[in-house]
Design a protein around this motif. Structure first.
Motif, PDB file in Angstrom:
ATOM      1  N   HIS A 118       0.840  -1.209   0.000  1.00 34.97           N
ATOM      2  CA  HIS A 118       0.000   0.000   0.000  1.00 34.97           C
ATOM      3  C   HIS A 118       0.871   1.253   0.000  1.00 34.97           C
ATOM      4  O   HIS A 118       0.566   2.224  -0.709  1.00 34.97           O
ATOM      5  N   TYR A 250     -10.485  -6.215  -3.072  1.00 35.35           N
ATOM      6  CA  TYR A 250     -10.315  -5.132  -2.110  1.00 35.35           C
ATOM      7  C   TYR A 250      -9.832  -3.892  -2.853  1.00 35.35           C
ATOM      8  O   TYR A 250      -9.020  -3.974  -3.784  1.00 35.35           O
ATOM      9  N   ARG A 251     -10.301  -2.735  -2.446  1.00 35.62           N
ATOM     10  CA  ARG A 251      -9.949  -1.505  -3.143  1.00 35.62           C
ATOM     11  C   ARG A 251      -8.483  -1.171  -2.993  1.00 35.62           C
ATOM     12  O   ARG A 251      -7.861  -0.616  -3.901  1.00 35.62           O
ATOM     13  N   THR A 252      -7.926  -1.473  -1.816  1.00 35.29           N
ATOM     14  CA  THR A 252      -6.517  -1.182  -1.559  1.00 35.29           C
ATOM     15  C   THR A 252      -5.880  -2.350  -0.824  1.00 35.29           C
ATOM     16  O   THR A 252      -6.575  -3.168  -0.198  1.00 35.29           O
ATOM     17  N   GLU A 255      -6.729  -2.168   2.837  1.00 35.57           N
ATOM     18  CA  GLU A 255      -8.018  -2.763   3.185  1.00 35.57           C
ATOM     19  C   GLU A 255      -7.878  -4.280   3.348  1.00 35.57           C
ATOM     20  O   GLU A 255      -8.459  -4.875   4.257  1.00 35.57           O
ATOM     21  N   GLU A 258      -6.130  -4.911   6.691  1.00 40.11           N
ATOM     22  CA  GLU A 258      -7.022  -4.707   7.832  1.00 40.11           C
ATOM     23  C   GLU A 258      -8.013  -5.853   7.974  1.00 40.11           C
ATOM     24  O   GLU A 258      -8.399  -6.214   9.095  1.00 40.11           O
ATOM     25  N   GLU A 259      -8.431  -6.438   6.854  1.00 41.41           N
ATOM     26  CA  GLU A 259      -9.313  -7.601   6.919  1.00 41.41           C
ATOM     27  C   GLU A 259      -8.595  -8.779   7.577  1.00 41.41           C
ATOM     28  O   GLU A 259      -9.180  -9.518   8.378  1.00 41.41           O
TER      29      GLU A 259
END
Length: 267
Positions: A118, A250-252, A255, A258-259
């Protein structure tokens, strides 16, 4: 070969995409205080223009402010061959860890690598070669390493170089077909890396190793088959990251990380 530039080579660590990693003694001019570094020497010769292009790209990596990306220390050219130095991490990688990595540990390490990805994405860079060998281990943490195939996310940049068979297994099919690499490409690779680390096997079965084109055909004409070893909690996370259409993932990478953070007690 015992020296590259002013680095003293001690041993070969691994062959990677387009180059060889060495454990080396760094020159005092770096002023880092580290006893050893990992030095990658590219296999192919480069022109001055190619060296300047790659050097500019490496400067982008060096500017990334993230503890989850291996620190780039130096770069140079000798007899037409590019080399660059990174911090040395003796705990190995997800592909060859120095100690046994637990299921929960693997999830945590891949989540760290996703944060590193990221950080790269936020400065306009796609790694494009995320795989177990390129996720290093530092204690209980993971770091994203080896930028040999990474591409700048600009319209003018074309996708070049396909890497080795062990990279093809983790590459997004869209990239193999010629689409430009994107955030979602690295998310795909992170998910397959997680599957390999947790299950001890890839999601494409036995990849043909004798011929790169056979390996391409193998991964392009089937969907990943997820192992039951993933378990009911990890499976939907990996499935989403491996969605056929980029927009469904996932968009990023953050994300995705974090999941993974939300999963506890996997052991």
């Amino acid at each position: 070969m015992t020296r590259v530039g002013d680095y003293e080579l001690l041993e070969t660590l691994a062959s990677s995409n387009h180059g060889v990693f060495y454990k080396a003694i760094p020159p005092g001019r770096l002023g880092i205080g580290d006893e050893f570094v990992a030095l990658k020497v590219m296999e192919q010769h480069s022109t001055d223009n190619e060296f300047r292009r790659v050097a500019n790209q490496l400067r982008v990596f060096a500017s990334v402010d993230s503890e989850r990306v291996v620190r780039l220390l130096d770069a140079g050219q000798q007899h037409g061959r590019l080399f660059y130095a990174m911090r040395w991490h003796p705990d190995g990688s997800l592909a060859s860890p120095a100690c046994v990595v637990s299921r929960a540990g693997c999830v945590r390490i891949v989540a760290d690598a996703a944060r590193g990805a990221h950080a790269l994405h936020e400065v306009g860079v796609v790694h494009r070669d995320i795989k177990p060998a390129n996720i290093l281990i530092d204690g209980q943490q993971g770091l994203l390493s080896d930028f040999g195939l990474a591409q700048l996310m600009t319209p003018a940049m074309t996708t070049t170089g396909v890497g080795s068979v062990d990279s093809i297994e983790f590459m997004e099919p869209d990239v193999i077909w010629g689409e430009k690499a994107a955030r979602s490409s690295d998310i795909w690779s992170l998910a397959l890396t997680l599957h390999q680390g947790v299950c001890g096997q890839g999601a494409f079965g036995e990849i043909p190793e004798s011929n790169v084109f056979d390996a391409f055909k193998h991964v392009l004409h089937q969907r990943p088959t997820l192992s039951e070893v993933l378990g009911e909690r990890l499976r939907p996370v990996v499935e989403k990251a491996l969605s056929e259409h980029r927009s469904d993932r996932y968009r990023t990478a953050l994300e995705f990380a974090e999941e993974l953070d939300n999963l506890e007690g996997l052991d």
